[in-house]
Scaffold this active site. Structure first.
Site, PDB file in Angstrom:
ATOM      1  N   CYS A 267       0.707  -1.198   0.113  1.00  0.00           N
ATOM      2  CA  CYS A 267      -0.103  -0.070   0.016  1.00  0.00           C
ATOM      3  C   CYS A 267       0.889   1.117  -0.050  1.00  0.00           C
ATOM      4  O   CYS A 267       0.268   2.374  -0.136  1.00  0.00           O
ATOM      5  CB  CYS A 267      -0.981  -0.010   1.144  1.00  0.00           C
ATOM      6  SG  CYS A 267      -1.679  -1.550   1.550  1.00  0.00           S
ATOM      7  N   HIS A 421      -3.115   7.023   6.255  1.00  0.00           N
ATOM      8  CA  HIS A 421      -3.436   5.964   5.472  1.00  0.00           C
ATOM      9  C   HIS A 421      -5.018   5.431   5.660  1.00  0.00           C
ATOM     10  O   HIS A 421      -5.652   5.355   4.748  1.00  0.00           O
ATOM     11  CB  HIS A 421      -2.423   4.904   6.028  1.00  0.00           C
ATOM     12  CG  HIS A 421      -2.411   3.389   5.231  1.00  0.00           C
ATOM     13  ND1 HIS A 421      -2.223   3.767   4.083  1.00  0.00           N
ATOM     14  CD2 HIS A 421      -2.633   2.414   5.558  1.00  0.00           C
ATOM     15  CE1 HIS A 421      -2.152   2.462   3.240  1.00  0.00           C
ATOM     16  NE2 HIS A 421      -2.409   1.713   4.509  1.00  0.00           N
ATOM     17  N   HIS A 459      -9.496   2.063  -0.980  1.00  0.00           N
ATOM     18  CA  HIS A 459      -8.099   1.666  -1.025  1.00  0.00           C
ATOM     19  C   HIS A 459      -7.744   1.127  -2.346  1.00  0.00           C
ATOM     20  O   HIS A 459      -7.848  -0.152  -2.851  1.00  0.00           O
ATOM     21  CB  HIS A 459      -7.757   0.747   0.058  1.00  0.00           C
ATOM     22  CG  HIS A 459      -6.656   0.619   0.423  1.00  0.00           C
ATOM     23  ND1 HIS A 459      -5.424   0.906  -0.205  1.00  0.00           N
ATOM     24  CD2 HIS A 459      -5.787  -0.076   1.526  1.00  0.00           C
ATOM     25  CE1 HIS A 459      -4.284   0.836   0.310  1.00  0.00           C
ATOM     26  NE2 HIS A 459      -4.496  -0.128   1.368  1.00  0.00           N
TER      27      HIS A 459
END
Length: 622
Positions: A267, A421, A459
């Site tokens: 990520c 995040h 995401h």
């Protein structure tokens, strides 16, 4: 930043995510559509209507409602979540009282290698009878309902494969062509001009996908086709590779012969590539860098894989959070820093174009911001590979230290903010909030603003840091920090004594805060935190380094660049511009090069590649 470092300046930014086209802050304005004025709101809806191939007037209420419903995180539209194709295993046995199972089958459907115990008898030229003692294992075609039905998808009606000759490319590569083209053209500087200003080996592209291309045109087809009675194609392996987005940018968009790499970090992948580009520019190795990523993981197999890990927000869990049993609230599937149950998969393609400060000044480039550094640290020993660790404390701490060194204590305490995040998982809300809160405490920050744009766009894996950067750059343009509007409270276990998690859009002004942190906590311990400086702060630094006279020349050249960029933006909103895709154009052979002992000249570039470097180990060699 040392006095000798070149400053990496963001001069272009583009792509696409669930909020729309990223360049010129269109996607950002979709996030804060309720806060901006009617003129900006109308422009945003018109951009989205063109992208979504909607011909109706986007100023009409019904059309706007349609656009709202088919952007951002929503019910999955890329496949039928109620009818996901699968197989169910079973064993066919003889009828009660019998010992032999018999059936007829077309001769051409027989397997090349017959299972043990099969006895065949010809029925006719095309058909055989098979007798088997015992039973036969079979797979029945079946359908299942996906237990996860929300995802971040690019706006409905936008088909990335239809805007250029895509030749059955995997979806992530289709998004790459659009995203990289949009970013490059957003600079307002023609590619040929750049190729005259920069030596061929002073370009670089750092791009990839965290997972590779997993749909049927990539690795999905490679692994599934033999089990479906099909053959893999010659494209499945090469087009599935994780670094392929960068290869596409080099081969079909830029025609670059410079540096390239797919720097992968789960990520944190976007920030990994950004770090490499920033390091190259600061050291003087590169002058122009394109950084970005593409990912298209909204496919049933990927979603099911994350679901069985317990990572995704399942429908039943979402309904339980809301005390309902009829239907999940798809729009609110991702709930960072509140009571939540998992993250939400998304697709997207985000690219940024960076130059060193001297080149940006010479060309009059757009100044969207700058990136003094990106910090990366691993977690150390771990209990489990997806579990949290200490690495993110280091990256955030070093990023905060850099802001303090450059802008002073007040610049950090009152002049910075965070795009977290913020995945929407129970574990993230605790661990990331503790990192940010404790480091805010030790630096004397009282209410550090924290945003979490995954609440809107989901995401997107590799491009996720780019989604965060888009929100940061948009805030500096319009002055609004997107609130975490999918939540109505902060969870009890979130550490927030020194943080501010706005649940409505927070007006901070375009120039109120000069620095932002973009934070990523990647799977496996891939932690990265980038420091981004505002365009206003960047311009102040450029004037201090280059002087008032140079700034006057820059502004004169910049007027033309800004107009060229605006013309491109307007043409995109009219649907008049196709992505750059130069398949088979300008292909060079060795015989096209002009070779000498000290340099190699390449057609199309104004400067040569120098092959006479100084000896870097002169003290160790003769």
């Amino acid at each position: 930043m040392s006095s000798t470092s070149r400053l990496p300046v963001i001069v272009g930014f583009g792509g696409i995510n669930a909020a729309g086209r990223v360049s010129f802050h269109h996607a950002y304005r979709r996030l804060v559509i309720d806060a901006i004025g009617e003129q900006a709101r109308s422009r945003t809806y018109r951009s989205l209507a063109r992208l979504m191939n909607i011909d109706a007037d986007p100023d009409q209420s019904a059309v706007r409602q349609r656009i709202d419903a088919h952007t951002l995180v929503r019910r999955i539209e890329l496949f039928d979540v109620d009818n996901v194709v699968c197989h169910k295993s079973a064993m066919l046995r003889p009828q009660p009282g019998g010992d032999t199972l018999s059936f007829q089958i077309a001769r051409r459907h027989l397997p090349d290698h017959l299972p043990d115990g099969w006895r065949m008898t010809d029925v006719d030229e095309r058909t055989v009878r098979v007798d088997v003692d015992g039973g036969v294992d079979v797979l029945f075609p079946d359908r299942r309902r996906s237990r996860v039905s929300a995802a971040g998808q690019v706006p409905t009606g936008f088909d990335p494969g239809a805007v250029y000759p895509s030749r059955n490319h995997p979806r992530a590569l289709q998004l790459t062509v659009f995203g990289a083209s949009d970013a490059l053209r957003s600079t307002g500087i023609d590619l040929d001009v750049l190729k005259q200003a920069v030596a061929p080996d002073e370009f670089a592209v750092y791009s990839g996908s965290a997972m590779g291309q997993l749909d049927a045109e990539g690795y999905g087809g490679l692994f599934q086709n033999p089990l479906l009675g099909k053959r893999p194609t010659s494209k499945n392996v090469p087009l599935g590779l994780s670094e392929m987005p960068g290869d596409f940018v080099n081969a079909y968009v830029l025609g670059s012969v410079g540096g390239t790499a797919g720097v992968i970090g789960a990520c944190a992948t976007f920030l990994y590539g950004l770090r490499q580009g920033v390091a190259d520019i600061r050291a003087g190795r590169k002058r122009l860098v394109m950084v970005g990523n593409s990912e298209a993981p909204v496919v049933p197999d990927v979603i099911e894989g994350y679901r069985v890990m317990g990572a995704l927000a399942e429908d039943e869990a979402l309904m339980a959070l809301d005390g309902r049993s009829d239907q999940p609230d798809h729009r609110r599937a991702c709930r960072p820093f509140s009571d939540n149950c998992g993250f939400t998969v998304a697709e997207g393609s985000i690219f940024a174009v960076l130059m060193d400060d001297t080149l940006a000044m010479e060309l009059g480039a757009r100044i969207l911001g700058s990136v003094p550094d990106v910090f990366v640290n691993a977690d150390g020993y771990k209990k489990s590979i997806p579990g949290p660790g200490i690495g993110n404390y280091l990256t955030v701490g070093k990023a905060m230290g850099l802001i303090r060194a450059m802008l002073g204590d007040d610049g950090l305490r009152r002049g910075s903010f965070v795009q977290a995040h913020g995945t929407g998982t129970p574990q993230n809300r605790v661990t990331e909030s503790h990192i940010l809160n404790e480091l805010a405490r030790v630096h004397g920050i009282e209410r550090w603003p924290v945003g979490a744009v995954k609440a809107y766009v989901g995401h997107s894996m590799a491009p996720a840091g780019g989604d965060q950067l888009a929100a940061v750059l948009g805030q500096w343009a319009d002055g609004w920090l997107p609130g975490i509007t999918t939540i109505d409270h902060i969870a009890d276990d979130v550490h927030s004594s020194h943080l501010h998690f706005p649940m409505t859009h927070l007006e901070v002004g375009a120039e109120a805060r000069s620095a932002a942190l973009i934070n990523s906590k990647g799977f496996g311990g891939n932690n990265a935190t980038g420091v981004i400086l505002s365009p206003q702060q960047t311009l102040r630094m450029l004037e201090r380094r280059h002087g008032a006279k140079a700034m006057a020349r820059f502004r004169q050249a910049n007027d033309r660049i800004e107009q060229a960029a605006a013309d491109y933006d307007a043409a995109m909103d009219r649907g008049e511009v196709a992505p750059i895709y130069r398949f088979g154009e300008g292909v060079l052979e060795g015989s096209d090069l002009e070779l000498s002992a000290d340099a190699i000249r390449i057609p199309g570039f104004g400067l040569p590649v120098r092959t006479n470097p100084e000896n870097p180990f002169g003290d160790m060699t003769g």
